[in-house]
Motif scaffolding. Sequence first.
Motif, PDB file in Angstrom:
ATOM      1  N   VAL B  39       0.833  -1.220   0.000  1.00 35.04           N
ATOM      2  CA  VAL B  39       0.000   0.000   0.000  1.00 35.04           C
ATOM      3  C   VAL B  39       0.863   1.264   0.000  1.00 35.04           C
ATOM      4  O   VAL B  39       0.584   2.222  -0.731  1.00 35.04           O
ATOM      5  N   THR B  40       1.908   1.244   0.827  1.00 31.71           N
ATOM      6  CA  THR B  40       2.713   2.475   0.961  1.00 31.71           C
ATOM      7  C   THR B  40       3.752   2.631  -0.155  1.00 31.71           C
ATOM      8  O   THR B  40       4.481   3.625  -0.175  1.00 31.71           O
ATOM      9  N   ARG B  41       3.815   1.640  -1.066  1.00 27.30           N
ATOM     10  CA  ARG B  41       4.773   1.745  -2.172  1.00 27.30           C
ATOM     11  C   ARG B  41       4.426   2.937  -3.063  1.00 27.30           C
ATOM     12  O   ARG B  41       5.276   3.676  -3.524  1.00 27.30           O
ATOM     13  N   ARG B  42       3.163   3.115  -3.292  1.00 25.75           N
ATOM     14  CA  ARG B  42       2.722   4.242  -4.135  1.00 25.75           C
ATOM     15  C   ARG B  42       1.761   5.115  -3.334  1.00 25.75           C
ATOM     16  O   ARG B  42       0.551   5.099  -3.552  1.00 25.75           O
ATOM     17  N   LEU B  43       2.331   5.838  -2.425  1.00 27.99           N
ATOM     18  CA  LEU B  43       1.484   6.712  -1.606  1.00 27.99           C
ATOM     19  C   LEU B  43       1.146   7.991  -2.387  1.00 27.99           C
ATOM     20  O   LEU B  43       1.993   8.561  -3.067  1.00 27.99           O
TER      21      LEU B  43
END
Lengths: 284, 239
Positions: B39-43
Motif C-alpha cells: 500500500v505504501t509503495r505508491r502513496l
Amino acid sequence: MLIDWFTVCAQVINFLILVWLMKRSLYKPILSAIETREKKIATEIAAADAKKVDAQREHDEFQHKNEEFDKKRAALMTKAHGDAKAERERLLGEARTAADELTAKRKESLRAESIKINEALSSRARQEVFAVTRKALADLATTSLEERMGEVFTRRLLELDAKAKEAIGEALKTAGSPTVIRSAFDLPDQERTAIQNAVNETFSTSVDLRFEASPALISGIELSVNGQKVSWSIDDYLTSLEKDVDELLTAKKSPEPAKIAKPTKTAKLTKAAKNAKTAKAASK
Amino acid sequence: MRLSADGLIFWQHGILKLNGTIVFSWAIMLVLVLGSLLVTRRLSTSLQPARWQSLLEIVVTTIERQIEDVGLRNPRKYLPFLGTLFLFVATASLFTVIPGYEPPTGSLSTTAALALCVFVAVPLFGIEDRGFGGYVKSYLEPTVIMLPFNIISELSRTLALAVRLFGNMMSGAMIISILLTITPFIFPVVMTLLGLLTGMVQAYIFTILAAVYIAAATSSRKAKKPPNGAATPSPVPAT
C-alpha cells in the motif's frame, strides 16, 4: 506447562521485529503522506484565503469604483439636466424674442398697410368730396349769385384795413398794365361800375380795371395786382378747407399722432367748419 | 487435546523448536508487513488517496487519536509500539476465519511475551519522559509504604494482561472446536463471528491498557485531563 519460554522469547523478538518493520513500512510513510497532504491542504487553504482576501479587496475596490462611477454619473446627469434646462430656456427666449419681433414686424406692417389704406381712402374721399362740392357749387353758381358776390367783394374792399389798403394802393400805382378783376362769370355792367367805384373810393385814385371771366374760381371775384390780391371766391374756401384737411392727415402720420393730433384735429375741424359756415353764409 | 498452537510442533532441535505459534505469528507479520509495503509503495499526497491507502490512514489516525485520548501528549512517539500491538492482536483474531489457523494470541507464551514487552516498555517510556529518578520516585508515591504495593501492582497487571488475552482467545478457539464436534453446522459460524468481535475487543483492551500504563508512567498523567471523559483510564476490565 502453558508457557513455553523459548516461544516467549521468540515471540518477544518477533514482536520487536514487527514493531520495527511496521514503523518503517506503515507508520512513517502513512504519517508522512498525511503530513504532506495536510501541508498541501494548508497551503491550498492559505492560497484560497489569500485569493479570498484579494477577491474581497478587488470586490471592495470594484464597489468603491462603482460608487464613484455612480456619483460621477449622477453629477454628470445633474449637470446635463441643468445645461439642457438652461439651453431650453435660452432657445425658448430666442424663440420668444423672434416671435415678438415677428409679431412687432407684422403689427408694424399691418399698421403701415392700414395707414396706407386710410391715406388712400381719405385722399380718395377728400378728392370725391371736393369734386362733388365743387360741382355742386358750380351748378349752384348763377348771375344773381355773381351780383351778390360783387356786393360782398365791394364791402370787403371797403372794409380793408389801412395796411392792406396801403400795400394794394402802392401796387396799383406802380402797376403798368391795367388791374385784372377775375370772376367766374362775366359781370354785368352795373356790377362792374359798382366795383370800379368801390376800388376808386377805397384807394382814392382812378384805377384802370380789366374784367375777365375765369370759371376756375367756381364762384367769386378776385382782384390781383403785382402779387397783391383781394378776392372772395368759393374756390378760396375750398382751397383753404383742402389745406386744413391735408394738414390734419399729415399730423396723423406723425409718430405720436393720437395724443397730440386729437385736439389739433378738433381745432382744424372746427376751423374747417367755420370756413365752411362762412362760405355758406357768403353764398347766401 | 491441544490448548494452543504451542503444541503444534513443526521442527525441534533441543530447546529450539518451530511450533504453530511462531509460524502463525510469522504469517501474520508477513501479511502485515507485505500489505503495508504494497500500500505504501505508491502513496498519494493528493486530496483523493487510493482505497487501501485511505483504509490504512483511517486505521493509523484512529489509533493515534485513541492514544492521544488516553492522555499521551505525543502520540506519534508511542504509535509504533501500541499500534503494532493492536494490529498484531487484531489480525491474529481476524485470521480465525481461515480454516486450520490457530491464533498465536491463544497461546499463553505469546500473550506473556506481549505483556513482557509492555512490562518493559512502560518503565522505559517513563524513564525517557521523567528521568530515572523521577520514574523510580513514582513508586514511592503517595508514601514509601506504598512501594511494595506499587511493585506488586506492576507485576500483577502484567500478569493480568497476559492471562486476560490468553483466556479470551483460547476460550474462543476452544469453544468453536468443541462446538464443531457437537453441532458441526451453523452454530460454530455464529460463534466464530462472536469470536471475531471478542478478538477485536481484546485487541482494543490490550492496547488501551498498555497506553494507560505508559501514560501513568509518564508525567503527562498529571498534566493531562482526559478529553470529554471518553477515554478516562478505567480500572482493568474484568473480562
